[in-house]
Design a protein around this motif. Sequence first.
Motif, PDB file in Angstrom:
ATOM      1  N   ASP A 189      59.376 -18.930  -3.281  1.00  0.00           N
ATOM      2  CA  ASP A 189      58.972 -17.735  -2.542  1.00  0.00           C
ATOM      3  C   ASP A 189      57.502 -17.893  -2.140  1.00  0.00           C
ATOM      4  O   ASP A 189      56.790 -18.734  -2.695  1.00  0.00           O
ATOM      5  N   ASN A 235      64.897 -11.152 -13.034  1.00  0.00           N
ATOM      6  CA  ASN A 235      65.454 -10.077 -12.233  1.00  0.00           C
ATOM      7  C   ASN A 235      66.952 -10.034 -12.501  1.00  0.00           C
ATOM      8  O   ASN A 235      67.562 -11.074 -12.787  1.00  0.00           O
ATOM      9  N   ARG A 245      69.380  -9.531 -10.501  1.00  0.00           N
ATOM     10  CA  ARG A 245      70.061  -9.515  -9.192  1.00  0.00           C
ATOM     11  C   ARG A 245      69.568 -10.669  -8.352  1.00  0.00           C
ATOM     12  O   ARG A 245      68.637 -11.369  -8.733  1.00  0.00           O
ATOM     13  N   GLY A 270      67.467 -12.503  -5.572  1.00  0.00           N
ATOM     14  CA  GLY A 270      66.102 -12.291  -5.085  1.00  0.00           C
ATOM     15  C   GLY A 270      66.080 -12.075  -3.584  1.00  0.00           C
ATOM     16  O   GLY A 270      66.979 -12.493  -2.872  1.00  0.00           O
ATOM     17  N   ASP A 271      65.017 -11.448  -3.127  1.00  0.00           N
ATOM     18  CA  ASP A 271      64.820 -11.234  -1.701  1.00  0.00           C
ATOM     19  C   ASP A 271      63.394 -11.647  -1.389  1.00  0.00           C
ATOM     20  O   ASP A 271      62.473 -11.054  -1.951  1.00  0.00           O
ATOM     21  N   GLU A 275      64.757 -14.911  -1.444  1.00  0.00           N
ATOM     22  CA  GLU A 275      65.382 -16.156  -1.892  1.00  0.00           C
ATOM     23  C   GLU A 275      66.834 -16.278  -1.428  1.00  0.00           C
ATOM     24  O   GLU A 275      67.290 -17.357  -1.022  1.00  0.00           O
TER      25      GLU A 275
HETATM   26  N1  GLY Z   1      61.481 -12.539  -4.301  1.00  0.00           N
HETATM   27  C1  GLY Z   1      61.252 -11.918  -5.534  1.00  0.00           C
HETATM   28  C2  GLY Z   1      62.171 -10.815  -5.857  1.00  0.00           C
HETATM   29  O1  GLY Z   1      63.237 -10.665  -5.297  1.00  0.00           O
HETATM   30  O2  GLY Z   1      61.836 -10.035  -6.741  1.00  0.00           O
END
Ligand code: GLY
Length: 426
Positions: free
Chosen positions: A213, A286, A288, A290-291, A293
């Motif tokens: 990231d 996390n 769940r 990732g965003d 990712e």
């Molecule tokens: N990219 C980090 C997150 O989803 O927390």
Amino acid sequence: MKVLVVGGGGREHAIIMKLAESSHVTELFCAPGNGGIAKYAKCFPVKATDLEGMLKLAKELAADWVFVAPDDPLVLGMADLLRENGFKVFGPSKAAAIIEGSKVFSKNLMKQYHIPTAAYEVFTKADAAIEYIKSQNSYPTVVKADGLALGKGVIIAQNEQEAIDAVHSIMEDKIFGESGSQLVVEEFLTGPEVSVLAFTDGKTVCPMISSMDHKRALDGDNGKNTGGMGTVSPNPYYTDTIAKQCMDEIFIPTMQAMNAENRSFRGCLYFGLMLTPNGPKVIEYNCRFGDPETQVVLPMLETDLMDIMEATENQSLDTLPMTWKSGACACVILASGGYPEKYETGKEISGLDAMGQCADASVYHAGTKLSEDGKLLTSGGRVLGITASGNDLQSALDKAYAAVRTVSFEGAHYRTDIGQRALAAK
Ligand code: GLY
Ligand code: AMP
């Protein structure tokens, strides 16, 4: 199968696109979704955190599956409520989602089960935290709010004054809300960061392709922390040797620790790792995907995602062969000017076709909405994740950036150096 995806960002768009490839899927729904997702799945205006509303919607749609993508509904127990009502769900229980929902929980778990992480102390009072920071007298130091804070609950303090200010702003000014009633002060670690998402059913951990990231807003890793300005996969720092070490020292011990605590984790467990001079350590978990990712990991997946969801739910991941494409994938985020601080929305986006896409790339919509006359407008800080694959990282980046340059809206901002750190690793 009719599948309802909960959430409305770039991650959910990438999940929808992967589910659209599945041979088992007949209909896709999303709540709340966004302007780009609406081109591929019917969207419903139910908030991701509205547990009862989502249950009602799932019943009305007679959904076979519900994929709960964001952290907050999972931490609130949406997966439990849906399972109790007979739905198949991708996403961990409330008891397991606490691994992200409370940093105090996850740090204590790692300490108890000897999972490598930064040294830390937990505080419920500002005075005690400040006293500890002064006694340590080592900077930078890291101050984290206990609960969910949109990925922004971390302050890296460069000196004593910044650390004291961080404690006051988290505990007294409550800049991260109630998530700041407890805080963690931890050792500052150095080294390349790696994100590893893993499917786990409580018996087996199947790591996905690794990614990197880029959290800071500006080139050269300058500016504020954001939800993520771009990603690449695979992450070249994550060698086979390091992957094996992480499996043995981090992934399997974490799954076993959660089982031992009666919090068996079924879903996607995200390991935010730092490859320190003393070996890989966990920066965060996390509960769940990732965003952003997901936007570079799922396009690389060859196996049918529905088969993986089934295997995760009925604990048969050990018998499912999972394969990944070769090559690389890169995602560049196009954000609203000013993000992650104040920014304007409602700007018309140009350069996208009728499906909200552009040539030679996949455009995952994060913050867009459709106007009444069908135009795509910006509606959030992170607006689009423009993503491309290639035989190698350089070609994936070239394609993604070529596409980025054809899309625009007033004030649009993106980093020009996504992937440069990964290229330098080779
Ligand atoms: N990219 C980090 C997150 O989803 O927390
Ligand atoms: P988090 O929200 O926990 O992912 O933290 C956000 C970012 O802060 C991470 O991606 C790291 O870059 C940085 N960070 C968090 N904890 C530490 C630490 N102990 N040492 C150094 N950097 C950290």
